[in-house]
Write a protein that holds these residues in place. Structure first.
Motif, PDB file in Angstrom:
ATOM      1  N   VAL A 166      43.614  46.387  37.004  1.00 52.15           N
ATOM      2  CA  VAL A 166      42.301  46.408  37.655  1.00 52.15           C
ATOM      3  C   VAL A 166      41.169  46.722  36.662  1.00 52.15           C
ATOM      4  O   VAL A 166      40.141  46.042  36.674  1.00 52.15           O
ATOM      5  N   PRO A 167      41.300  47.728  35.777  1.00 47.29           N
ATOM      6  CA  PRO A 167      40.233  47.943  34.783  1.00 47.29           C
ATOM      7  C   PRO A 167      40.014  46.714  33.898  1.00 47.29           C
ATOM      8  O   PRO A 167      38.879  46.393  33.536  1.00 47.29           O
ATOM      9  N   ARG A 170      38.140  44.057  35.918  1.00 44.37           N
ATOM     10  CA  ARG A 170      36.729  44.403  36.079  1.00 44.37           C
ATOM     11  C   ARG A 170      35.952  44.101  34.802  1.00 44.37           C
ATOM     12  O   ARG A 170      34.844  43.548  34.845  1.00 44.37           O
ATOM     13  N   LEU A 175      37.612  40.679  39.042  1.00 42.07           N
ATOM     14  CA  LEU A 175      38.113  41.554  40.103  1.00 42.07           C
ATOM     15  C   LEU A 175      38.555  40.770  41.331  1.00 42.07           C
ATOM     16  O   LEU A 175      39.552  41.117  41.967  1.00 42.07           O
ATOM     17  N   GLU A 184      36.997  45.174  46.223  1.00 42.12           N
ATOM     18  CA  GLU A 184      36.070  44.897  45.118  1.00 42.12           C
ATOM     19  C   GLU A 184      34.716  45.562  45.377  1.00 42.12           C
ATOM     20  O   GLU A 184      34.134  46.188  44.476  1.00 42.12           O
ATOM     21  N   ILE A 187      35.019  49.305  44.710  1.00 38.66           N
ATOM     22  CA  ILE A 187      35.119  49.631  43.286  1.00 38.66           C
ATOM     23  C   ILE A 187      33.769  49.521  42.592  1.00 38.66           C
ATOM     24  O   ILE A 187      33.366  50.417  41.834  1.00 38.66           O
ATOM     25  N   VAL A 188      33.060  48.448  42.848  1.00 41.09           N
ATOM     26  CA  VAL A 188      31.766  48.227  42.189  1.00 41.09           C
ATOM     27  C   VAL A 188      30.742  49.255  42.658  1.00 41.09           C
ATOM     28  O   VAL A 188      29.983  49.808  41.852  1.00 41.09           O
ATOM     29  N   ASP A 191      31.496  52.423  40.941  1.00 48.08           N
ATOM     30  CA  ASP A 191      31.668  52.272  39.492  1.00 48.08           C
ATOM     31  C   ASP A 191      33.021  52.812  39.028  1.00 48.08           C
ATOM     32  O   ASP A 191      33.118  53.588  38.071  1.00 48.08           O
ATOM     33  N   SER A 194      36.282  51.520  35.221  1.00 47.92           N
ATOM     34  CA  SER A 194      35.333  50.990  34.236  1.00 47.92           C
ATOM     35  C   SER A 194      35.708  51.325  32.788  1.00 47.92           C
ATOM     36  O   SER A 194      34.898  51.182  31.889  1.00 47.92           O
ATOM     37  N   GLN A 197      35.025  48.545  30.162  1.00 47.97           N
ATOM     38  CA  GLN A 197      33.743  47.845  30.197  1.00 47.97           C
ATOM     39  C   GLN A 197      33.124  47.701  28.810  1.00 47.97           C
ATOM     40  O   GLN A 197      32.365  46.768  28.548  1.00 47.97           O
TER      41      GLN A 197
END
Length: 382
Positions: A166-167, A170, A175, A184, A187-188, A191, A194, A197
């Motif tokens: 999942v990380p 993203r 996602l 989704e 998660i967004v 945050d 992450s 990122q």
């Protein structure tokens, strides 16, 4: 329609499309599917990303379309670590019907580690869903028989995509390929997941092309699956994978002019492997990676060498077998790699050496040493 109860447990941290696919297909085959989120998984004691209440709520939302599926809070209401044998005992007391315990084929090799496994095996029929990279072959069936398991193989296959990636999904804007829309959004909005990122900014800084980013993502997905099979640290494996090609479009000389440091080996390496050294330098000096195992995995992902760790072998192999590759013989290697990592790696090395020799190109000395070493350890294991 099977009249028994299908029990599907897990951490669901977060619920993924792979989980949803199993729930959907099980609901078409069983009159009752009990989805059981764990309070604390005995195999994921440090998981703290999503609260138990939110995992319960998200599961209830994604299960709503399936009349046969129900989400139970039994394990969440219990204190401490969640153990399957206790849940099975609870269901046997409350339900007078056969219990089918749904597991992915990726779990078979660890079944013997489950607490009070003999109690589970005597009480349930394992309903095994084949998962990508984890075929239900003769070796797996032999494990089940030795453990005294009653089992049935599901007539559908599980989807790719565990919570582990999942990380990664993203960071790469994927996602939606891994989790349901409601998950989704969750998660967004908060945050979450992450941790990777940062790679997007590094890719931009070093002009990593879109097609190369896709290759990196596919390599990381393959590496995550191999890490699960062979017990490598998944976080370190994915970190090495997302950085293995980050220096593809910059040279050692260009980076030295900007203050990066390299050893003599990097300065005099053949052009086809130069990106291994530039990627290692970027991982170390830009991403701040100081783990020697991860850095060496990046340096050796094209050539290989002697004395590689499991993680380093995985990065080498994942780069070769990721699903976008169409190299002749790769399908066989993808099948072999779930059985024996060393044998599959040797097949890759032999293929690479053969290709280079046919072109009249030089074979890196480390690749030659890697081939010798793999033959030695395979011979010892026979």
């Amino acid at each position: 329609m099977n009249k028994g109860i299908a029990l599907f447990g897990g951490s669901f941290n977060p619920p993924t499309n792979a989980h949803l696919g199993i729930i959907r297909e099980a609901s078409r085959r069983f009159s009752r599917v009990v989805v059981m989120p764990a309070a604390i998984s005995p195999f994921k004691l440090d998981a703290k990303r999503i609260s138990v209440d939110d995992r319960l709520h998200l599961l209830e939302e994604i299960c709503r379309p399936f009349a046969a599926a129900e989400v139970s809070d039994y394990e969440i209401r219990q204190s401490g670590v969640s153990y399957t044998y206790k849940t099975v005992e609870y269901l046997r007391k409350t339900c007078q019907t056969d219990i089918y315990l749904i597991i992915g084929s990726d779990n078979i090799k660890r079944l013997g580690e489950w607490k009070c496994f003999d109690k589970i095996a005597s009480a349930v029929t394992f309903y095994i869903v084949p998962r990508p990279y984890f075929p239900l072959g003769e070796e797996e069936k032999s494990v089940l028989i030795k453990l005294g398991c009653k089992y049935e193989e599901a007539d559908f296959a599980g989807e790719t995509g565990s919570s582990t990636i999942v990380p990664l999904a993203r960071a790469f804007g994927k996602l939606a390929q891994v989790v349901p829309p409601r998950v989704e959004e969750y998660i967004v909005a908060r945050d979450l997941f992450s941790s990777l990122q940062y790679v997007r900014g590094i890719y931009d800084r070093f002009s990593v092309k879109p097609e190369r980013r896709e290759h990196i993502y596919r390599t990381a997905v393959a590496a995550a699956s191999l890490a699960s099979i062979y017990g490598a640290d998944s976080e370190k494996t994915i970190t090495a994978a997302v950085l293995h090609d980050v220096g593809k479009y910059v040279t050692v000389r260009e980076m030295e002019e900007k203050g990066f440091r390299f050893d003599d080996e990097a300065r005099h390496c053949p052009a086809p492997v130069e990106h291994c050294y530039t990627s290692e330098a970027i991982a170390r000096d830009v991403a701040g990676i100081d783990d020697p195992e991860v850095l060496r995995a990046i340096r050796l992902h094209t050539t290989g060498d002697r004395d590689m760790t499991t993680l380093q072998k995985i990065i080498f192999c994942a780069d070769y077998i990721e699903e976008g590759r169409t190299t002749p013989g790769v399908e066989k290697i993808r099948c072999d790699i779930v059985k024996n990592l060393d044998v599959a790696m040797l097949e890759i090395v032999e293929s690479t050496v053969g290709y280079l020799e046919k072109k009249g190109a030089a074979v890196d000395r480390r690749t030659v040493e890697c081939r010798k070493w793999l033959k030695e350890i395979i011979l010892k294991g026979e």
